[in-house]
Design a protein around this motif. Sequence first.
Motif, PDB file in Angstrom:
ATOM      1  N   TRP A  66      14.980  -5.462 -19.532  1.00 21.26           N
ATOM      2  CA  TRP A  66      15.092  -4.022 -19.349  1.00 21.26           C
ATOM      3  C   TRP A  66      14.160  -3.273 -20.305  1.00 21.26           C
ATOM      4  N   THR A  67      13.754  -2.108 -19.858  1.00 21.63           N
ATOM      5  CA  THR A  67      13.086  -1.192 -20.778  1.00 21.63           C
ATOM      6  C   THR A  67      14.139  -0.529 -21.656  1.00 21.63           C
ATOM      7  N   ARG A  72      15.547   5.574 -21.467  1.00 17.16           N
ATOM      8  CA  ARG A  72      14.695   6.767 -21.507  1.00 17.16           C
ATOM      9  C   ARG A  72      15.541   7.991 -21.162  1.00 17.16           C
ATOM     10  N   HIS A 115      21.668   3.563  -8.852  1.00 11.82           N
ATOM     11  CA  HIS A 115      20.232   3.596  -9.098  1.00 11.82           C
ATOM     12  C   HIS A 115      19.560   4.575  -8.145  1.00 11.82           C
ATOM     13  N   LEU A 173      11.134   9.894 -14.425  1.00 14.38           N
ATOM     14  CA  LEU A 173      12.073   9.173 -13.573  1.00 14.38           C
ATOM     15  C   LEU A 173      11.313   8.447 -12.465  1.00 14.38           C
ATOM     16  N   LYS A 174      11.741   7.209 -12.148  1.00 12.45           N
ATOM     17  CA  LYS A 174      11.084   6.401 -11.129  1.00 12.45           C
ATOM     18  C   LYS A 174      12.124   5.872 -10.152  1.00 12.45           C
ATOM     19  N   GLU A 175      11.652   5.551  -8.959  1.00  6.18           N
ATOM     20  CA  GLU A 175      12.534   4.914  -7.994  1.00  6.18           C
ATOM     21  C   GLU A 175      12.932   3.525  -8.499  1.00  6.18           C
ATOM     22  N   ASP A 186      15.171   3.114 -10.914  1.00  8.61           N
ATOM     23  CA  ASP A 186      15.785   3.267 -12.235  1.00  8.61           C
ATOM     24  C   ASP A 186      17.304   3.299 -12.108  1.00  8.61           C
ATOM     25  N   TYR A 187      17.970   2.687 -13.077  1.00  7.84           N
ATOM     26  CA  TYR A 187      19.430   2.693 -13.139  1.00  7.84           C
ATOM     27  C   TYR A 187      19.872   3.765 -14.128  1.00  7.84           C
ATOM     28  N   VAL A 224      18.176   6.544 -18.403  1.00  7.75           N
ATOM     29  CA  VAL A 224      17.892   5.565 -17.356  1.00  7.75           C
ATOM     30  C   VAL A 224      17.169   4.373 -17.972  1.00  7.75           C
ATOM     31  N   VAL A 225      17.273   3.228 -17.282  1.00 10.80           N
ATOM     32  CA  VAL A 225      16.541   2.022 -17.673  1.00 10.80           C
ATOM     33  C   VAL A 225      15.864   1.460 -16.437  1.00 10.80           C
ATOM     34  N   SER A 226      14.799   0.715 -16.671  1.00 11.71           N
ATOM     35  CA  SER A 226      14.047   0.091 -15.582  1.00 11.71           C
ATOM     36  C   SER A 226      13.964  -1.406 -15.813  1.00 11.71           C
TER      37      SER A 226
END
Length: 685
Positions: free
Chosen positions: A510-511, A514, A535, A550-552, A554-555, A588-590
Amino acid sequence: MTDTLLPNGIKDGTGNSSYFRKGCNPFAQTGRSKLQNQRATLNQQIIKQMRMRAGAENLLKATSNNKVKEMVLLELSYVNSNLQLLMGQLEGLNSSVEVYQDTQETANIPLIALGLKETKDIDFSTLFKDFILEHYSEDGNSFEEEIADLMDLRQACRTPSRDEAGVELLAKYSSHLPLMESRFFPPTRQTGMFFTWYDSFTGVPVCQQNMSLEKASMLFNMAALYSQIGTRSNRQTIAGLEEAISSFQKSAGILNHLKETFTHTPSYDMSPAMLSMLIRMMLAQAQECLFEKTALPGIRNQFHSLMKMAQEAAKVSEIYDQVHQSMIQTPLKDNVPFFWSTMSQVKANHYRSMAHYFVASALLDHQLALSDDEDQQEKTLSQVYDRLPEGRSPLDILKKKDERERIGKAHIRRAILGHEEALRIFSLCHHLNKLEALQDILRASHQRSLNKCSENEEEEEFTDYTEAPDIISKTEHKAEMEVPATTKVKVTDFFQRLGPLSVFSARQRWTAPRTIKLPEHKDLGFTLKGESPVHVVSLDPLCTAAADGLKEGDYIVAVGDTDCKWMSVSDVMRLLKDVNEAGMDIQVVSIMDSNPQMPTKSATFCGNLPKTYSMICLAYDDDNKKSRKVSKKSSFLNFGLKNRLKSASTLSLPTSAEHSGALPWNKPCPTFPSSSSYNNDSALY
């Protein structure tokens, strides 16, 4: 020898004091606790001598000085002698069956129980805290209580109570192991944590960095605990015998599950050949208890009842003979306690002699009368024998008095010889001489056969060399393996605050969380989907959240100050609707791309020697006696290519001569735990 329960005094959520862990009191001076304490001490001494032997052997290879070689050889012989003495003492502990028997004065033949495998203490705190911070980006110190509970549970499993509560305790920790493995043991790298378990027969320590050894050892201890419950049962009652039968069948079922599931466990006591023998021994003891259950109400002095008991006794003898044959096969015979093989041989002879005694009593004490069912007796007698002496038929034996007496006396002679052989074998093992109850039973059975022979002996009788035929073994209730439901119990993950295990596991990278700033207006610009955690599935690239990062995919792990890893879509949307004029922050995390996995084989230390698998764990398996396939020799031209392929697919730790190098993944070679770490361990009891 009572098992004392030690309360931990932990309060539950309601504030009521309750037992948090139940285990045998480590300070209770019971026979079983003393035995386990001696086993732990012997294990420490064995590993010390093995380290000394490994050092002497390395020095012997390295030096060219003849005087140094002579001194090293002398030291090596001294160390080997000490090792032999320690192994003998460990065998003596495995032969101490009297502490596992029922505390009441009974006239039952003793049964064999397995001792629990010993292990070293493990401190999860440092590694788990660092991993939580590194992998999950959370403060590891906030999980101190959960880590302490896990360590307390593992420590309690070293001294379980000898009842179903003790088995449930082991099953509880065993059920936590897959959860712990998924949380903290990534498949892409080693954690650096060694799980150390001692072989219950040889005392040799085995270390692994993965969870396989830990899982297998817990199953072995569950089977051992069931065997101890079986030997402790009161076999003078039907309820006690049923408990013993069920316990031995469950022990065999767990051992069979262990054999089928963990096929590459690098420990001799969990090798396929050893487990096959232990399964047979547990089933033999269950069958013995089934025989005792049939005989407990009393044996009716009738023809059919005596013949039935004869075949039941022959079945017990047959199974114990199979157990003895498996114990004396290579490679088991060098490490199975001599007491065990002797006991199985004694029981095989004893129950075979009892079978001949029952047949002799049926033939000598009961003559065929007019009121008897002739056809039924003929059928019964024909089913008892595999073959009859030449020229005789079952009906001839039943009707002719002299033939009936001749065959009956032949059976009583075989019974006497069998009891004498059992007593002779009994005298060969000094550990068996401590079991006075067994000696009394053997002598009483021998005397009973002698009395039966003298009752039917006539004066001036010529010697009859008629040999009694073998008795076909048969039972109405065969002992079967049984896998108890308690091997897996439902538990609550200690580390559920990290999030759902299906997403937040050691397999995913995970990142760091953010922070995304959400605007005041209701149109957020993205759509959420999924159960906990939710997500982002679609995102407007022109919205404020997208501009903020934010990205598609992301949780969302937090909305404001509220942790929402376990929340559903509706719960998260309810929180997002409360956006005030100042807006709202979400975290959120990716998911990051995972690294390629390491080779599947894990490095194993056994007796201070690095190896991939134990050289004996895949040894002879007497359940599968198929001939081994001989691999074709590769040609000379293909030799270099195959060696390169093998080195690329197999991970092996370097030997002591290669410690200066590095492992293929550029990490220093992990060494075997130092002797100081063993000496600093607190004793079990």
